[in-house]
Design an enzyme around this catalytic site. Structure first.
Site, PDB file in Angstrom:
ATOM      1  N   HIS A  51      -8.244   9.919   3.602  1.00  0.00           N
ATOM      2  CA  HIS A  51      -7.689   8.934   4.526  1.00  0.00           C
ATOM      3  C   HIS A  51      -8.080   9.295   5.959  1.00  0.00           C
ATOM      4  O   HIS A  51      -8.198  10.470   6.291  1.00  0.00           O
ATOM      5  CB  HIS A  51      -6.162   8.881   4.407  1.00  0.00           C
ATOM      6  CG  HIS A  51      -5.709   8.036   3.260  1.00  0.00           C
ATOM      7  ND1 HIS A  51      -4.971   8.540   2.225  1.00  0.00           N
ATOM      8  CD2 HIS A  51      -5.898   6.732   2.985  1.00  0.00           C
ATOM      9  CE1 HIS A  51      -4.719   7.569   1.358  1.00  0.00           C
ATOM     10  NE2 HIS A  51      -5.278   6.457   1.789  1.00  0.00           N
ATOM     11  N   GLY A  52      -8.245   8.279   6.781  1.00  0.00           N
ATOM     12  CA  GLY A  52      -8.626   8.520   8.163  1.00  0.00           C
ATOM     13  C   GLY A  52     -10.129   8.739   8.261  1.00  0.00           C
ATOM     14  O   GLY A  52     -10.860   8.636   7.268  1.00  0.00           O
ATOM     15  N   ASP A  62       0.836  -1.195   0.000  1.00  0.00           N
ATOM     16  CA  ASP A  62       0.000   0.000   0.000  1.00  0.00           C
ATOM     17  C   ASP A  62       0.887   1.267   0.000  1.00  0.00           C
ATOM     18  O   ASP A  62       1.957   1.268   0.608  1.00  0.00           O
ATOM     19  CB  ASP A  62      -0.875  -0.047   1.274  1.00  0.00           C
ATOM     20  CG  ASP A  62      -2.139   0.766   1.164  1.00  0.00           C
ATOM     21  OD1 ASP A  62      -2.486   1.183   0.049  1.00  0.00           O
ATOM     22  OD2 ASP A  62      -2.790   0.981   2.208  1.00  0.00           O
ATOM     23  N   SER A 112     -12.749   4.275   5.714  1.00  0.00           N
ATOM     24  CA  SER A 112     -13.200   4.434   7.102  1.00  0.00           C
ATOM     25  C   SER A 112     -14.007   5.716   7.268  1.00  0.00           C
ATOM     26  O   SER A 112     -13.576   6.779   6.819  1.00  0.00           O
ATOM     27  CB  SER A 112     -12.003   4.479   8.059  1.00  0.00           C
ATOM     28  OG  SER A 112     -11.359   3.233   8.079  1.00  0.00           O
ATOM     29  N   GLY A 154      -9.288   5.252   1.921  1.00  0.00           N
ATOM     30  CA  GLY A 154      -9.862   6.055   3.002  1.00  0.00           C
ATOM     31  C   GLY A 154     -11.329   5.742   3.236  1.00  0.00           C
ATOM     32  O   GLY A 154     -12.120   6.639   3.516  1.00  0.00           O
ATOM     33  N   ILE A 208     -10.075  -0.149   4.091  1.00  0.00           N
ATOM     34  CA  ILE A 208     -10.467   0.205   5.458  1.00  0.00           C
ATOM     35  C   ILE A 208      -9.248   0.005   6.353  1.00  0.00           C
ATOM     36  O   ILE A 208      -8.698  -1.098   6.423  1.00  0.00           O
ATOM     37  CB  ILE A 208     -11.605  -0.710   5.970  1.00  0.00           C
ATOM     38  CG1 ILE A 208     -12.867  -0.584   5.109  1.00  0.00           C
ATOM     39  CG2 ILE A 208     -11.898  -0.438   7.455  1.00  0.00           C
ATOM     40  CD1 ILE A 208     -13.693   0.657   5.321  1.00  0.00           C
ATOM     41  N   THR A 246      -8.395   2.806   9.328  1.00  0.00           N
ATOM     42  CA  THR A 246      -8.592   3.492  10.609  1.00  0.00           C
ATOM     43  C   THR A 246      -9.647   2.818  11.484  1.00  0.00           C
ATOM     44  O   THR A 246      -9.480   2.714  12.700  1.00  0.00           O
ATOM     45  CB  THR A 246      -8.996   4.964  10.367  1.00  0.00           C
ATOM     46  OG1 THR A 246      -8.101   5.512   9.395  1.00  0.00           O
ATOM     47  CG2 THR A 246      -8.904   5.776  11.645  1.00  0.00           C
TER      48      THR A 246
HETATM   49 ZN   LIG Z   1      -4.859   4.581   1.041  1.00  0.00          ZN
END
Ligand SMILES: [Zn+2]
Length: 289
Positions: free
Chosen positions: A185-186, A80, A218, A216, A238, A240
């Protein structure tokens, strides 16, 4: 067992998505493998540069290979967010099944040039390895946040345009594309993530006709996931949510067992918390009721 490429084609055709989950320890791997086995689904394990350094890149490959070869589970390994050709070479040499070269923060022409170089290198070594490119800035860091990550594209004019996506995939030869479609992200601490641009996903899909990867994931709503997958998303990342579940289970395990020192007993609750997230997400991504 089908290859990752075949599983992707199958998911693409059936308009379902393969779950991609990051790990940095054995507890997360165990939770993912258990739930994927229970639901009889293929899954992708991701390791960022930091995660694979912590776990050891060769151990990551050995662990996933063991699940596939000795347990018959269709589990695949993705390098990743890989930021340099040097790190791409390490992942290829170690036996990764897929690689994301992340040039998402670069100007498009530089991103194309670097991604093309990566695709040429990977294909010269092993044509079966899937290469993913990233176009658009979706911020970095799988964390629980209070505000948008710096530089992340959220305004419509900053999101990936179908015509740029087509130019990018044609020029680079990538197998899959991670676009910026309102995803970040997050996840936010106290609110759902911003809405995804579903029409844009459909437009990009129509233009590039390749599997699209939603990073991202999540924090996005169930309705957004379902619509994004219908519009052409084939892999959902997924991370976070799993990290947060890991911590929640760990804190609770420590609190309930103040004298326990056996790590595997303390981790049990973490694994259960992660499994709840995994079941819920994988069922949603695969239309299982
Ligand atoms: Zn990513």
């Amino acid at each position: 067992m089908k290859t990752l490429r075949e599983y992707l084609a199958d998911a693409d055709k059936r308009r379902v998505a393969i779950g991609h989950f990051n790990i940095s320890d054995i507890a997360a791997l165990k939770a993912i493998a258990d739930v994927a086995g229970e639901l009889k689904l293929p899954v992708i394990i991701g390791t960022s540069e930091g995660e694979r350094e912590f776990l050891d890149i060769h151990d990551c490959v050995a662990l996933v290979k063991d699940l596939r070869e000795n347990h018959g589970q269709p589990v695949f390994l993705n390098a990743d967010h890989t930021h340099s050709l040097e790190k791409v070479k390490l992942a290829v040499g170690s036996g990764y099944d897929a690689i994301l070269f992340d040039g998402g923060t670069l100007p498009i022409d530089e991103n194309i040039q670097k991604t093309k170089e990566v695709v040429e290198y990977v294909k010269s070594k092993n044509k079966n390895i899937i290469v993913e490119g990233e176009l658009g800035n979706i911020g970095s860091g799988s964390t629980v946040r209070k505000e948008l990550p710096k530089g992340a594209a959220i305004k419509p004019e900053d999101l990936t345009k179908p015509e740029d996506a087509l130019r990018f995939v044609k020029a680079t030869g990538v197998d899959m594309l991670a676009p910026a479609v309102g995803n970040i992200h997050g996840m936010f601490a106290n609110a759902p993530d911003p809405a995804l641009d579903i029409a844009r996903i459909a437009g990009i899909k129509k233009a590039v006709k390749l599997p699209l990867v939603l990073h991202g994931g999540s924090g996005n709503t169930d309705a957004d996931f379902a619509a994004a997958i219908q519009a052409g998303i084939t892999i959902v990342h997924i991370s976070t949510e799993l990290r947060a579940a890991w911590r929640k289970g760990m804190e609770s395990g420590l609190q309930k067992n103040p004298d326990e020192v056996a790590p595997y007993k303390l981790m049990a609750e973490s694994i259960e918390e992660m499994k709840k997230v995994l079941r819920q997400r994988l069922r949603l991504f695969n239309n299982l009721r």
